[in-house]
Design a protein around this motif. Structure first.
Motif, PDB file in Angstrom:
ATOM      1  N   ILE A 196      34.190  35.624  50.137  1.00 42.85           N
ATOM      2  CA  ILE A 196      35.192  37.036  50.356  1.00 42.85           C
ATOM      3  C   ILE A 196      34.593  38.723  50.778  1.00 42.85           C
ATOM      4  CG2 ILE A 196      36.075  38.851  48.333  1.00 42.85           C
ATOM      5  CD1 ILE A 196      36.897  36.845  46.563  1.00 42.85           C
ATOM      6  N   GLN A 213      37.364  40.222  44.424  1.00 43.89           N
ATOM      7  CA  GLN A 213      38.806  41.159  44.502  1.00 43.89           C
ATOM      8  C   GLN A 213      39.716  41.427  43.546  1.00 43.89           C
ATOM      9  OE1 GLN A 213      40.998  40.488  48.363  1.00 43.89           O
ATOM     10  NE2 GLN A 213      42.600  39.809  46.554  1.00 43.89           N
ATOM     11  N   TYR A 257      42.481  42.873  42.769  1.00 42.68           N
ATOM     12  CA  TYR A 257      44.042  43.756  42.990  1.00 42.68           C
ATOM     13  C   TYR A 257      44.776  43.538  41.703  1.00 42.68           C
ATOM     14  CZ  TYR A 257      43.142  44.671  48.515  1.00 42.68           C
ATOM     15  OH  TYR A 257      42.631  44.989  49.589  1.00 42.68           O
ATOM     16  N   CYS A 283      32.875  43.908  43.176  1.00 45.59           N
ATOM     17  CA  CYS A 283      34.320  43.916  42.879  1.00 45.59           C
ATOM     18  C   CYS A 283      34.352  44.860  43.403  1.00 45.59           C
ATOM     19  CB  CYS A 283      34.833  43.944  41.547  1.00 45.59           C
ATOM     20  SG  CYS A 283      36.508  43.339  41.016  1.00 45.59           S
ATOM     21  N   THR A 324      41.879  45.007  54.550  1.00 48.53           N
ATOM     22  CA  THR A 324      42.065  43.970  53.907  1.00 48.53           C
ATOM     23  C   THR A 324      42.796  42.510  53.774  1.00 48.53           C
ATOM     24  OG1 THR A 324      39.902  45.345  52.729  1.00 48.53           O
ATOM     25  CG2 THR A 324      40.208  42.457  51.976  1.00 48.53           C
TER      26      THR A 324
END
Length: 415
Positions: free
Chosen positions: A92, A126, A128, A171, A242
């Protein structure tokens, strides 16, 4: 000697000389649904790689990479897979956030965060998806307001399906920086420390019994002044870039690993006689054709986006590999036949026949002792959901690649 071939030989030699001791014992460990395996050893291995200059190959030299072209990146991934080296832990940071900061970050952000990613000193996750905003990412409700005292931001909200949140140091979070905004507008892309007061990580137990995914709660979490990437309101554009990196360039390594899984499954089918079934044999051939297609799609995406952020065409690759891998899990169950219904603790006969891979892993909660093929079957159900659902990928391809009309969307409720 041809420079590309010479580079490939350099990679092969380095791996042979360094995959020794504890690192050799971790060969083949880790990966989707199996990231609990030897995590500490794999982290040490990746830091060892970083010290020798084998991380972030495609990054520009100025940011700690090698500036390697597509051919050398392909050679590295292929040789890494052939060596059966441990699954990477810094995916990541290296493949998603790093390229994003190179494309959109400030000089200060690049100087602060890129060296730590390249050296594998800091791991990232991540932020999201949310409980009410998974496939519809534009519906995120996590809020970020300016913190006048520090010049940073205060973050409140919940994220879900966050991979490796328990191991991550930081993060990158998509949040609303404009009060009252809706949809794609008013979003910010923030870099949030995971050890800050107010961060709570709640593991989600999956079908495999493991917990790669987590829920993360942000309750008044304060960031530093360098937390916002781009300007307030740029969050959607940066987040989509991304996702493009996630769905495009970085999937080359996945593809090589999938090819290795298929080769092993073909061996099992030959050993247990399943390959004599013409339907099974046909599906194995189709799977081999699919993994070749996956490779060429990944290479095409890399070539088309070498000079910048990937475009929506990367969704084609994500849609293809997710369904292919899910289908491979189903094929594995049919190759194994009846023993696929037994867990490792009761499948002694299957193990003796070479169709299961060993005893229970004490690191898995509840003694949920699956073999590698059962774990592949169960975990790959998530492949068509994470990193953007199949439905989202089809919409992206239809609207942004083919130029078809957008789906009708209901009008937002009155404020």
């Amino acid at each position: 000697m041809d420079p590309e071939r010479e580079f490939r030989e350099e990679v092969r030699t380095w791996l042979a000389e360094n995959l020794v001791g504890d690192f050799a014992a971790a060969r083949g460990l880790g990966g989707p649904g199996r990231d609990h395996e030897a995590f500490g050893v794999r982290l040490a291995w990746e830091r060892h790689m970083a010290a020798a200059g084998w991380t972030c190959l495609g990054w520009p030299v100025a940011y700690g990479g090698r500036g390697a072209g597509i051919g050398r990146q392909v050679a590295f991934h292929e040789e890494y897979a052939r060596a059966d080296a441990p699954a990477r832990v810094n995916h990541i940071g290296e493949h998603l956030l790093g390229p994003t900061l190179i494309a959109f970050g400030s000089p200060a952000q690049r100087a602060r965060f890129l060296p730590a990613i390249a050296a594998v000193r800091e791991l990232w996750c991540q932020g999201y998806s949310e409980p009410g905003a998974g496939s519809d990412l534009a519906a995120v409700a996590t809020r970020a307001r300016p913190d006048p005292g520090s010049g940073g931001w205060v973050v409140d909200g919940r994220k879900v399906w966050t991979s490796h949140a328990r191991e991550a140091d930081r993060c990158f979070v998509l949040a609303r920086t404009e009060p009252g905004s809706r949809g794609h507008r008013g979003l910010g892309y923030l870099l949030v420390p995971m050890d800050a007061p107010g961060v709570e990580v709640r593991p989600i137990t999956q079908l495999t019994g493991t917990s790669e995914f987590n829920e993360v709660v942000f309750d008044g979490v304060r960031t530093g002044p360098d937390a916002l990437v781009g300007a307030p309101g740029d969050g959607w554009r940066i987040a989509m870039a991304t996702l493009g990196f996630e769905r495009g360039v970085s999937t080359l390594g996945l593809q090589v690993g999938y090819e290795r899984e298929l080769r092993e499954l073909i061996r099992v089918a030959r050993d247990n006689g399943a390959a004599r079934d013409p339907l099974i044999r046909d599906r194995l051939v189709r799977a081999w054709t699919g993994v070749r297609t996956m490779r060429y799609t990944a290479l095409r995406t890399m070539a088309a986006t070498a000079a910048g952020a990937p475009g929506p065409e990367a969704s084609i690759g994500k849609l293809f590999w997710a369904r292919w891998h899910r289908d491979l899990g189903e094929l594995a169950m049919d190759v194994l036949g009846a023993p696929s219904m037994l867990t490792a603790g009761t499948a002694t006969a299957a193990r003796e026949a070479g169709t299961a891979d060993g005893a229970a892993d004490p690191a898995v909660p509840g003694g949920y002792d699956l073999d590698r093929w059962q774990r592949l079957f169960l975990f790959s159900r998530a492949d068509t959901i994470y990193a953007g659902t199949d439905e989202i990928q089809r919409n992206v391809i239809a609207e942004r690649v083919l130029g078809l009309p957008r789906d009708p969307r209901p009008s937002p409720p009155p404020a």
